[in-house]
Design a protein around this motif. Sequence first.
Motif, mmCIF file in Angstrom:
data_model
loop_
_atom_site.group_PDB
_atom_site.id
_atom_site.type_symbol
_atom_site.label_atom_id
_atom_site.label_comp_id
_atom_site.label_asym_id
_atom_site.label_seq_id
_atom_site.Cartn_x
_atom_site.Cartn_y
_atom_site.Cartn_z
ATOM 1 N N ARG A 44 0.838 -1.196 0.000
ATOM 2 C CA ARG A 44 0.000 0.000 0.000
ATOM 3 C C ARG A 44 0.880 1.256 0.000
ATOM 4 O O ARG A 44 1.821 1.362 0.791
ATOM 5 C CB ARG A 44 -0.905 0.032 1.231
ATOM 6 N N ARG A 75 -5.445 1.338 -7.837
ATOM 7 C CA ARG A 75 -5.601 2.144 -6.629
ATOM 8 C C ARG A 75 -4.302 2.855 -6.257
ATOM 9 O O ARG A 75 -4.149 3.335 -5.136
ATOM 10 C CB ARG A 75 -6.070 1.268 -5.473
ATOM 11 N N ASN A 111 -5.784 1.924 1.955
ATOM 12 C CA ASN A 111 -6.120 2.138 0.543
ATOM 13 C C ASN A 111 -6.636 3.560 0.356
ATOM 14 O O ASN A 111 -7.800 3.852 0.649
ATOM 15 C CB ASN A 111 -7.196 1.142 0.087
#
Length: 450
Positions: A44, A75, A111
Amino acid sequence: MSLPPTTVPPADEAPPRRERGRDDACPGALRLHSADDGSLARVRTPGGLLTVRQAQALARVSEELGDGGLDLTSRGNLQLRGLAATCGGELAAGLRDAGLLPSERYDRVRNIVASPLSGLDGAGYGDVTAWTRELDAALCGGAWEELSGLSGRFLFAMDDGRGDVAALSADVTLIATGDGGAVLRVGSGADGVALEVRARDVPRAAALAAVEFLARASGTRAWRVRDLPAQHAVTVDGLAARLADEGVEAARIGHERPSDAPGTPPAPGVVSGPDGRCAVSVLVPLGRVRAAQWRLLAALASRGGSGELRVTPWRGVVLPGFTADSAAAAAREVTDAGLVTEPDSPWAGVGACTGRPGCAKSLADVRAHATRAVAGTPRSPGAPPVYFSGCERRCGHPGGHWVDALATSATDYRLTVRDTREPDGVTGGGVMDVAAEQLADAVAAARGTA
């Protein structure tokens, strides 16, 4: 060649929702996913923000532990592939040393997408990178321990008011406003609810919105806001009460709602900003970058003076901090290395899942087929994105209006024009079944008429 007016795909081709009784298997830096080409780790990078040191560390672990490449996700996160199943401890240590694993407990919930050109091109209402970092710190800080129960699929978005990441159907979206505050939106489309909050409360408001979702989701096994049953939906009153209990002031926004219109990703090339400063927007074909290419981007980020890379949700990288001349020189280096800095490149708006041989569920080598279909094909201005998927899961597909190239066998595809804002996800424009060798003409026709 045009799409014939036939029936739309059956409902079972829609992206799968959460299966009852199934745990969230979304990978992370600590939870590896077993794929056909080895284990996979997802790192992430909230807001896509990376320092040069962190970028260099990722290149190093990709070579020492993985297959020597990195995947950019929809993302703005990064994936390592080809890992040995036993490398978890060594991988975690390398990421932790680089500041890429600040919290083991909250690793998969970090996220966050953010407007990648925020503060760089003079558009929007300021720079949301500070909000992004503060939200990440709030998620990892343990003030709300229940946030560790969020699914690895739950998504936050920080939009600077230009509307780019606000269009990505995040679960919790903050949209900057001209008065210095923000609209807090939970959900999207007609089912979303929204309140106005002050700038100083933005990170806490976003975290509390996720707490409210978890409270509403209790007993439902919903991973995301859109999965909540109607009787468990987040409401304006409930959200306002949650914020007020934590000292966050919020105001109703009346009948005016934030737009769900598709946002525009950064075009490849040099991006001019205030005071003569420029950034370089780089597109990574199919989101796959080799370690040597990644090191070049890190070196250019260091040379530009900002010491920062921004990974975009459109599988690109923005490098801030250049003068006009140095940005042009950097763009040439990037192009020479096989990445894209031309706004009219055929690769603009083209994506694909992993496909064969990396994914056991895929029916075809979609990346090879996409490469042959796209190479040398001019891109029409305003053409919608096209995404090549190896199975009906359509992992990583774009939102909004797009052309779906779905493999139906190792050598055949079904093309459909889709729109995630429509109730059934399709536009009703028909389908076309073609062989892989016909993809170039069929995709060009679909993108031209969609």
